[in-house]
Motif scaffolding. Structure first.
Motif, PDB file in Angstrom:
ATOM      1  N   GLY A 284      84.343  -5.621 -59.137  1.00 16.39           N
ATOM      2  CA  GLY A 284      83.144  -5.781 -59.965  1.00 16.39           C
ATOM      3  C   GLY A 284      81.871  -5.632 -59.174  1.00 16.39           C
ATOM      4  O   GLY A 284      81.851  -5.736 -57.946  1.00 16.39           O
TER       5      GLY A 284
ATOM      6  N   ASP B 165      79.759  -9.525 -64.075  1.00 21.06           N
ATOM      7  CA  ASP B 165      80.677  -8.533 -63.505  1.00 21.06           C
ATOM      8  C   ASP B 165      80.964  -8.830 -62.035  1.00 21.06           C
ATOM      9  O   ASP B 165      81.935  -8.348 -61.474  1.00 21.06           O
TER      10      ASP B 165
ATOM     11  N   SER C 216      87.860  -2.000 -68.436  1.00 21.46           N
ATOM     12  CA  SER C 216      86.431  -2.265 -68.336  1.00 21.46           C
ATOM     13  C   SER C 216      85.732  -1.212 -67.484  1.00 21.46           C
ATOM     14  O   SER C 216      84.545  -1.287 -67.259  1.00 21.46           O
TER      15      SER C 216
ATOM     16  N   THR D 131      76.379  -9.058 -68.892  1.00 19.10           N
ATOM     17  CA  THR D 131      76.311  -8.291 -67.643  1.00 19.10           C
ATOM     18  C   THR D 131      74.959  -7.586 -67.543  1.00 19.10           C
ATOM     19  O   THR D 131      74.880  -6.364 -67.534  1.00 19.10           O
TER      20      THR D 131
END
Length: 150
Positions: A9, A16, A85, A119
């Motif tokens: 991330g 994230d 994702s 995010t």
């Protein structure tokens, strides 16, 4: 037993960055690394390990900070790691690894996901819900490592 924890991330995009925060919390206690996004580079990090634990933010419509766990084992059916994702899913990466490097891949890859709240770009601040989930994720990892060693 050789174990690695991989945090995935972008820490510059709020929640994230949870994978990087978990890796930081485990620093010095277990082999670990951080990747900005899942990619085939993950295979180079987890090959020749007995167990790989991957931590990433997820957006599965759960309560912010909720923790999910999925397991992928050598020689077992393919199990979904949830909604991708990023551009390539963890399932695709791990499956590719088992197909290309069957003797070098870990017996087990465990994915721990933390549901994001938001995010926003250009902030390293995690939401309170995600920040509060980090100690629980760390405890899960410690138990997994102890269980695997015991």
């Amino acid at each position: 037993m050789r174990v690695i924890v991989v945090g995935i991330g972008n820490p510059g995009f709020g929640d994230d960055g949870v994978g990087a925060e978990v890796v930081e919390a485990l620093k010095g206690r277990v082999a670990s690394c951080h990747l900005l996004a899942p990619s085939l580079e993950l295979l180079e990090k987890i090959k020749k390990q007995n167990l790989a634990i991957v931590v990433d933010a997820v957006n599965l419509g759960l309560k912010p900070g909720e923790i999910v766990e999925f397991t992928f084992e050598k020689g077992k059916g393919r199990e979904r790691f949830g909604a991708p994702s990023h551009t390539i899913s963890l399932e695709e990466i791990v499956t590719t690894g088992y197909e290309l490097f069957p003797e070098e891949m870990p017996e087990k890859v465990i994915f721990i996901g933390v549901q994001i709240k938001e995010t926003p770009p250009f902030t390293k601040e995690l939401s309170q819900e995600v920040r509060e989930a980090i100690p629980e994720v760390v405890k899960k990892i410690e138990k997994l490592i102890n269980f695997q060693n015991g």
